[in-house]
Enzyme design. Structure first.
Site, PDB file in Angstrom:
ATOM      1  N   GLY A 150      50.382  41.523  39.110  1.00 36.46           N
ATOM      2  CA  GLY A 150      51.590  42.874  39.183  1.00 36.46           C
ATOM      3  C   GLY A 150      52.117  42.712  37.870  1.00 36.46           C
ATOM      4  O   GLY A 150      51.510  42.446  36.905  1.00 36.46           O
ATOM      5  N   SER A 191      45.946  37.480  37.249  1.00 33.28           N
ATOM      6  CA  SER A 191      46.751  38.244  36.493  1.00 33.28           C
ATOM      7  C   SER A 191      48.124  37.602  36.068  1.00 33.28           C
ATOM      8  O   SER A 191      48.266  36.612  35.751  1.00 33.28           O
ATOM      9  CB  SER A 191      46.896  39.737  37.101  1.00 33.28           C
ATOM     10  OG  SER A 191      47.267  40.841  36.449  1.00 33.28           O
ATOM     11  N   ALA A 192      49.333  38.412  36.632  1.00 28.43           N
ATOM     12  CA  ALA A 192      50.335  38.072  36.381  1.00 28.43           C
ATOM     13  C   ALA A 192      50.780  36.438  36.971  1.00 28.43           C
ATOM     14  O   ALA A 192      51.478  35.684  36.372  1.00 28.43           O
ATOM     15  CB  ALA A 192      51.618  38.750  36.997  1.00 28.43           C
ATOM     16  N   HIS A 209      43.336  39.491  31.658  1.00 31.16           N
ATOM     17  CA  HIS A 209      42.636  40.797  31.372  1.00 31.16           C
ATOM     18  C   HIS A 209      42.188  40.997  29.943  1.00 31.16           C
ATOM     19  O   HIS A 209      42.322  42.105  29.521  1.00 31.16           O
ATOM     20  CB  HIS A 209      43.694  41.938  31.879  1.00 31.16           C
ATOM     21  CG  HIS A 209      44.240  41.939  33.133  1.00 31.16           C
ATOM     22  ND1 HIS A 209      43.288  42.697  34.134  1.00 31.16           N
ATOM     23  CD2 HIS A 209      45.029  41.489  33.710  1.00 31.16           C
ATOM     24  CE1 HIS A 209      43.992  42.542  35.347  1.00 31.16           C
ATOM     25  NE2 HIS A 209      45.166  41.811  35.134  1.00 31.16           N
ATOM     26  N   GLU A 226      38.311  39.858  32.401  1.00 29.92           N
ATOM     27  CA  GLU A 226      37.877  40.008  33.869  1.00 29.92           C
ATOM     28  C   GLU A 226      36.723  39.378  34.532  1.00 29.92           C
ATOM     29  O   GLU A 226      35.757  39.519  33.694  1.00 29.92           O
ATOM     30  CB  GLU A 226      38.561  41.464  34.067  1.00 29.92           C
ATOM     31  CG  GLU A 226      39.593  42.104  33.918  1.00 29.92           C
ATOM     32  CD  GLU A 226      39.940  43.629  34.303  1.00 29.92           C
ATOM     33  OE1 GLU A 226      38.783  44.086  34.587  1.00 29.92           O
ATOM     34  OE2 GLU A 226      40.765  44.127  34.136  1.00 29.92           O
TER      35      GLU A 226
END
Length: 233
Positions: free
Chosen positions: A89, A121-122, A158, A192
């Site tokens: 997020g 991700s985060a 990413h 990714e």
């Protein structure tokens, strides 16, 4: 003792949510069935909905997922956790909430004491030294940019070097070059579908895609499945 799985993204291409990551997550948690979830990177989704989304995605693994936002004693929950999932997020919001709840030190201690850390991700970004190489907009100001420091380098999930035709803004590589101009810390950009797996003093790139190491003003290609243990020294 640090065991951490840092996944670049929750999806690869058009795969389902966390579908491509299930084998990696399963391998990391082994026989652990009770897992603590950290939903604080979620901003446009409620924490309840986020926890359900992750629980549904992980249902093939037959685990019990408890979201930390439902618990009163959050520090004790982290202290006693055998495995923690940190979702993606907004990185700034995630780190802000961890500081607000006083969870940075408990998190570091728990992982050092054997709690397995899984992020995407985060959730992967905050495992590095700082969040200075996140891709996210700073929608809120954390107490510090210093992150969990489970890895002795920066992480850029990413990662892509794509530049849309006609777009004149800076590329990801250009932004990371800016970071290198004012910082000495290496950066690993993971595409990714790939992930970093740390088991104590061993570090490996997982997946079929290459990664990129940025340091000393240069960019190096890291072949898929490379051993990166030297970066832990």
């Amino acid at each position: 003792m640090i065991n951490a799985l840092l996944i670049s993204a929750s999806r690869e291409g058009d795969t389902g949510y966390l579908t491509h990551a299930l084998p990696m997550i399963s391998q990391c948690i082994e026989d652990i069935t009770d897992i603590l979830f950290i939903p604080y990177a979620g901003v446009t989704i409620s924490y309840d909905d986020y926890a359900k989304k992750v629980a549904d995605a992980l249902s093939p693994l037959n685990i019990k997922l408890t979201s930390i936002h439902t618990l009163t004693d959050k520090k004790n929950a982290i202290k006693n956790a055998k495995a923690v999932l940190v979702g993606g997020g907004n990185t700034f919001h995630l780190l802000h909430e961890l500081y607000q709840e006083g969870l940075i030190n408990p998190f570091q201690e728990a992982v050092q004491n054997g709690c397995k850390y899984i992020g995407w991700s985060a959730g992967s970004n905050i495992a590095g030294l700082s969040i200075k190489t996140t891709n996210d907009m700073p929608i809120i100001e954390p107490k510090s940019f210093d992150a969990l420091q489970l890895m002795p380098f920066q992480i850029n999930p990413h990662y892509t070097d794509y530049q849309a035709p006609g777009h004149n803004g800076e590329t990801r590589e250009m932004r990371l070059e800016e970071f290198m101009q004012v910082n000495q810390t290496p950066i690993i950009g993971i595409q990714e579908g790939s992930a970093l797996l740390r088991k104590n003093d061993k570090l490996q790139l997982l997946g079929t895609k290459e990664a990129y190491l940025f340091r000393n003003g240069s960019k190096e290609v890291i072949a898929a499945n490379s051993d990166l243990s030297s970066l832990l020294n």
